[in-house]
Scaffold this active site. Structure first.
Site, PDB file in Angstrom:
ATOM      1  N   ASP A 136      13.579  77.876  16.580  1.00 23.93           N
ATOM      2  CA  ASP A 136      13.577  77.343  17.946  1.00 23.93           C
ATOM      3  C   ASP A 136      13.133  75.888  17.809  1.00 23.93           C
ATOM      4  O   ASP A 136      12.072  75.499  18.285  1.00 23.93           O
ATOM      5  CB  ASP A 136      12.618  78.159  18.826  1.00 23.93           C
ATOM      6  CG  ASP A 136      12.852  77.926  20.315  1.00 23.93           C
ATOM      7  OD1 ASP A 136      13.678  77.052  20.648  1.00 23.93           O
ATOM      8  OD2 ASP A 136      12.201  78.611  21.133  1.00 23.93           O
ATOM      9  N   ASN A 154      14.975  71.478  27.614  1.00 23.39           N
ATOM     10  CA  ASN A 154      13.865  71.640  26.676  1.00 23.39           C
ATOM     11  C   ASN A 154      12.523  71.302  27.337  1.00 23.39           C
ATOM     12  O   ASN A 154      12.434  71.198  28.554  1.00 23.39           O
ATOM     13  CB  ASN A 154      14.078  70.849  25.392  1.00 23.39           C
ATOM     14  CG  ASN A 154      13.565  71.635  24.178  1.00 23.39           C
ATOM     15  OD1 ASN A 154      12.452  72.119  24.182  1.00 23.39           O
ATOM     16  ND2 ASN A 154      14.391  71.757  23.161  1.00 23.39           N
ATOM     17  N   ARG A 155      11.482  71.093  26.527  1.00 23.73           N
ATOM     18  CA  ARG A 155      10.112  71.087  27.059  1.00 23.73           C
ATOM     19  C   ARG A 155       9.532  69.697  27.278  1.00 23.73           C
ATOM     20  O   ARG A 155       9.831  68.763  26.524  1.00 23.73           O
ATOM     21  CB  ARG A 155       9.187  71.844  26.101  1.00 23.73           C
ATOM     22  CG  ARG A 155       9.513  73.314  26.037  1.00 23.73           C
ATOM     23  CD  ARG A 155       8.689  74.059  25.009  1.00 23.73           C
ATOM     24  NE  ARG A 155       8.965  75.498  25.122  1.00 23.73           N
ATOM     25  CZ  ARG A 155      10.048  76.075  24.635  1.00 23.73           C
ATOM     26  NH1 ARG A 155      10.953  75.383  23.995  1.00 23.73           N
ATOM     27  NH2 ARG A 155      10.236  77.381  24.804  1.00 23.73           N
ATOM     28  N   HIS A 161      23.565  75.735  27.659  1.00 21.70           N
ATOM     29  CA  HIS A 161      22.740  76.731  26.978  1.00 21.70           C
ATOM     30  C   HIS A 161      23.542  77.993  26.646  1.00 21.70           C
ATOM     31  O   HIS A 161      23.063  79.116  26.847  1.00 21.70           O
ATOM     32  CB  HIS A 161      21.535  77.058  27.859  1.00 21.70           C
ATOM     33  CG  HIS A 161      20.313  77.493  27.116  1.00 21.70           C
ATOM     34  ND1 HIS A 161      20.276  78.640  26.361  1.00 21.70           N
ATOM     35  CD2 HIS A 161      19.088  76.931  26.999  1.00 21.70           C
ATOM     36  CE1 HIS A 161      19.076  78.774  25.834  1.00 21.70           C
ATOM     37  NE2 HIS A 161      18.333  77.748  26.202  1.00 21.70           N
ATOM     38  N   SER A 162      24.751  77.822  26.102  1.00 19.84           N
ATOM     39  CA  SER A 162      25.529  79.004  25.701  1.00 19.84           C
ATOM     40  C   SER A 162      24.877  79.693  24.511  1.00 19.84           C
ATOM     41  O   SER A 162      24.368  79.040  23.606  1.00 19.84           O
ATOM     42  CB  SER A 162      26.960  78.594  25.328  1.00 19.84           C
ATOM     43  OG  SER A 162      27.693  78.331  26.502  1.00 19.84           O
ATOM     44  N   TYR A 163      24.915  81.011  24.547  1.00 18.83           N
ATOM     45  CA  TYR A 163      24.422  81.828  23.433  1.00 18.83           C
ATOM     46  C   TYR A 163      25.648  82.327  22.670  1.00 18.83           C
ATOM     47  O   TYR A 163      26.414  83.134  23.195  1.00 18.83           O
ATOM     48  CB  TYR A 163      23.675  83.055  23.953  1.00 18.83           C
ATOM     49  CG  TYR A 163      22.279  82.813  24.467  1.00 18.83           C
ATOM     50  CD1 TYR A 163      22.055  82.212  25.698  1.00 18.83           C
ATOM     51  CD2 TYR A 163      21.177  83.236  23.725  1.00 18.83           C
ATOM     52  CE1 TYR A 163      20.765  82.033  26.177  1.00 18.83           C
ATOM     53  CE2 TYR A 163      19.885  83.055  24.204  1.00 18.83           C
ATOM     54  CZ  TYR A 163      19.692  82.453  25.425  1.00 18.83           C
ATOM     55  OH  TYR A 163      18.410  82.285  25.903  1.00 18.83           O
ATOM     56  N   GLU A 193      21.899  73.636  21.200  1.00 17.82           N
ATOM     57  CA  GLU A 193      21.788  72.800  22.402  1.00 17.82           C
ATOM     58  C   GLU A 193      21.735  71.328  21.995  1.00 17.82           C
ATOM     59  O   GLU A 193      20.735  70.878  21.451  1.00 17.82           O
ATOM     60  CB  GLU A 193      20.526  73.180  23.173  1.00 17.82           C
ATOM     61  CG  GLU A 193      20.485  74.632  23.599  1.00 17.82           C
ATOM     62  CD  GLU A 193      19.055  75.146  23.773  1.00 17.82           C
ATOM     63  OE1 GLU A 193      18.306  74.574  24.582  1.00 17.82           O
ATOM     64  OE2 GLU A 193      18.688  76.107  23.092  1.00 17.82           O
ATOM     65  N   HIS A 217      13.285  73.288  30.653  1.00 21.40           N
ATOM     66  CA  HIS A 217      14.649  73.353  31.193  1.00 21.40           C
ATOM     67  C   HIS A 217      14.738  73.048  32.690  1.00 21.40           C
ATOM     68  O   HIS A 217      15.423  73.746  33.446  1.00 21.40           O
ATOM     69  CB  HIS A 217      15.259  74.731  30.930  1.00 21.40           C
ATOM     70  CG  HIS A 217      15.512  75.019  29.470  1.00 21.40           C
ATOM     71  ND1 HIS A 217      15.729  74.048  28.533  1.00 21.40           N
ATOM     72  CD2 HIS A 217      15.583  76.207  28.782  1.00 21.40           C
ATOM     73  CE1 HIS A 217      15.941  74.600  27.347  1.00 21.40           C
ATOM     74  NE2 HIS A 217      15.837  75.905  27.462  1.00 21.40           N
ATOM     75  N   GLN A 277      18.967  71.458  19.367  1.00 18.45           N
ATOM     76  CA  GLN A 277      18.009  72.565  19.359  1.00 18.45           C
ATOM     77  C   GLN A 277      18.724  73.795  18.835  1.00 18.45           C
ATOM     78  O   GLN A 277      19.704  74.256  19.421  1.00 18.45           O
ATOM     79  CB  GLN A 277      17.469  72.830  20.782  1.00 18.45           C
ATOM     80  CG  GLN A 277      16.428  73.932  20.861  1.00 18.45           C
ATOM     81  CD  GLN A 277      15.000  73.443  20.558  1.00 18.45           C
ATOM     82  OE1 GLN A 277      14.770  72.242  20.416  1.00 18.45           O
ATOM     83  NE2 GLN A 277      14.059  74.357  20.460  1.00 18.45           N
TER      84      GLN A 277
HETATM   85  C1  GLA Z   1      15.456  77.193  24.680  1.00 24.05           C
HETATM   86  C2  GLA Z   1      14.066  77.102  24.208  1.00 24.05           C
HETATM   87  C3  GLA Z   1      13.579  78.440  23.822  1.00 24.05           C
HETATM   88  C4  GLA Z   1      13.729  79.400  24.970  1.00 24.05           C
HETATM   89  C5  GLA Z   1      15.158  79.437  25.410  1.00 24.05           C
HETATM   90  C6  GLA Z   1      15.317  80.309  26.624  1.00 24.05           C
HETATM   91  O1  GLA Z   1      16.333  77.283  23.669  1.00 24.05           O
HETATM   92  O2  GLA Z   1      13.877  76.186  23.167  1.00 24.05           O
HETATM   93  O3  GLA Z   1      12.240  78.387  23.433  1.00 24.05           O
HETATM   94  O4  GLA Z   1      12.912  78.998  26.023  1.00 24.05           O
HETATM   95  O5  GLA Z   1      15.602  78.151  25.699  1.00 24.05           O
HETATM   96  O6  GLA Z   1      14.710  81.548  26.465  1.00 24.05           O
END
Ligand code: GLA
Length: 375
Positions: free
Chosen positions: A274, A109-110, A208-210, A339, A135, A311
């Protein structure tokens, strides 16, 4: 190629909802862990490991980025399909998809303006998301080759190790990281994260699995139903940095305290979800914190973690640039991420649970995903 065997069996994919019927699909598979060469990156060999349990759940993980590339489970009719986005070759990952299945670190994350302070020292991190750090930076843990030790006790396990050097992406301290993936016969995939450092440093590791439980990225996740055990979330500014407030989800589209279809409130959330949810917890024990279900496929995923935050990201930046192996387009909301983590920008928010790891202490978190079929 080698195999660590737990036994070879013809696996009838369990159907759960359809116990009396004959299995609809039978696959010949090897219970345990096997590996194959998957290419080379940074002068290091990249492998793909296949973990199979006795129910025919198959998870493939690469030591490139510690990435889960596929996670095959049956649907309500016993038909197998992968519930995560991924590619079938290393090349796909070298084109930098947005963290598909990857291990994310040193700080998931940020971090605002890529900057934080420890005592009087200011640290500057790589900025790779506008003015912010995201990340782990330009070459985070998702873009490095981990050393891997596949083992098996009674179930398949893959241990991945990586040493992040003092100064890497601007972080202080040599950080020795070890991540263990275990696939159990109860259809649980657990991820155990450990790290030690020789200088105080922020650490926030996640996967970070989708997910798309329908296993079809052309069916968006908006019809899938989510429960999150969180009465509060952390509101963000326009660059997705928390404002520092902890706000109630009550009466907002962030209320997933009872199961809700993801599409229900998404239009009133600018850009889509998000956001970091503040999990309801009294201590840091492993706790069931979220559940995703899909009535179309009958698949259900439960999430357990020791972390304080989650997240929830609805793949808002997916834009069709990446395609699946069978040519399907991966567009907006084609999948979602859950996440488990500490809160974003914690190094700059003294009231958030601390993410600083000190020398002599061990970072240790566990996240577990349990898969089943709806009854
Ligand atoms: C995370 C972030 C999103 C984005 C994704 C990757 O989940 O919170 O804003 O950056 O990763 O695209």
């Amino acid at each position: 190629m080698y195999h660590i065997l737990l036994g070879t069996a013809t696996i009838a994919l369990f159907t759960g909802c359809n116990q009396d019927a004959q299995p609809k699909n039978e696959i010949q598979n090897t219970v345990g862990i096997s590996s194959k060469n998957w290419g080379e990156w940074d002068g290091k060999s990249v492998f793909l490991y296949t973990l199979t349990n006795k129910n025919g759940v198959v998870v493939t993980i690469s030591n490139y980025g510690g990435t889960i590339t596929s996670w095959v489970v049956p649907d309500k009719n016993g038909k197998p399909g992968s519930i995560v986005l991924g590619f079938d070759s290393l090349t796909g990952y070298l084109e930098h998809p947005p963290y598909f299945g990857a291990l994310v670190g040193r700080y998931g994350n940020r971090i605002a303006n890529g900057k934080f302070k420890i005592g009087d020292s200011v640290y500057h991190l790589a900025t790779n998301n506008g003015k912010n750090h995201l990340h782990g930076g330009l070459k985070g843990f998702d873009k490095v080759v981990w050393s891997a030790s596949p083992t098996t006790d009674s179930v398949p396990m893959l241990v991945l190790n990586y040493t992040s050097k003092d100064g890497e992406e601007g972080y202080p301290g040599n950080l020795i990281v070890s991540v263990k993936y275990t696939l159990t016969n109860d259809n649980e995939l657990s991820i155990e994260y450990n790290a030690v450092t020789d200088k105080t440093t922020p650490v926030n590791l996640t996967n970070h699995s989708y997910f798309n439980l329908s296993s079809d990225p052309e069916r968006t996740v908006l019809d899938q139903t989510l429960w999150i055990d969180a009465d509060n979330y952390t509101p963000v500014d326009s660059t997705l940095i928390p404002t520092g407030k902890i706000a109630s989800v009550k009466g907002t589209p962030f209320d997933f305290t009872v199961p809700v279809k993801i599409g229900k409130g998404i239009d009133s959330v600018k850009g889509g979800y998000d956001h970091n949810f503040v999990l309801n917890r009294k201590d840091s024990s492993l706790q069931r914190v979220a559940q995703l279900t899909d009535s179309f496929s009958g698949r259900k995923l439960e999430l357990f973690t020791t972390e304080p935050g989650l997240q929830f990201y609805t793949g808002n930046f997916l834009d069709g640039k990446f395609k699946t192996a069978d040519g399907k387009s991966i567009g907006k909301h084609a999948a979602l991420c859950l996440e488990t983590q500490h809160f974003p920008d914690s190094p700059n928010e003294p009231d958030f649970p601390s993410t600083f790891l000190m020398p002599g202490k061990t970072y240790h978190t566990i996240t577990k995903y349990r898969f089943s079929v709806l009854k």
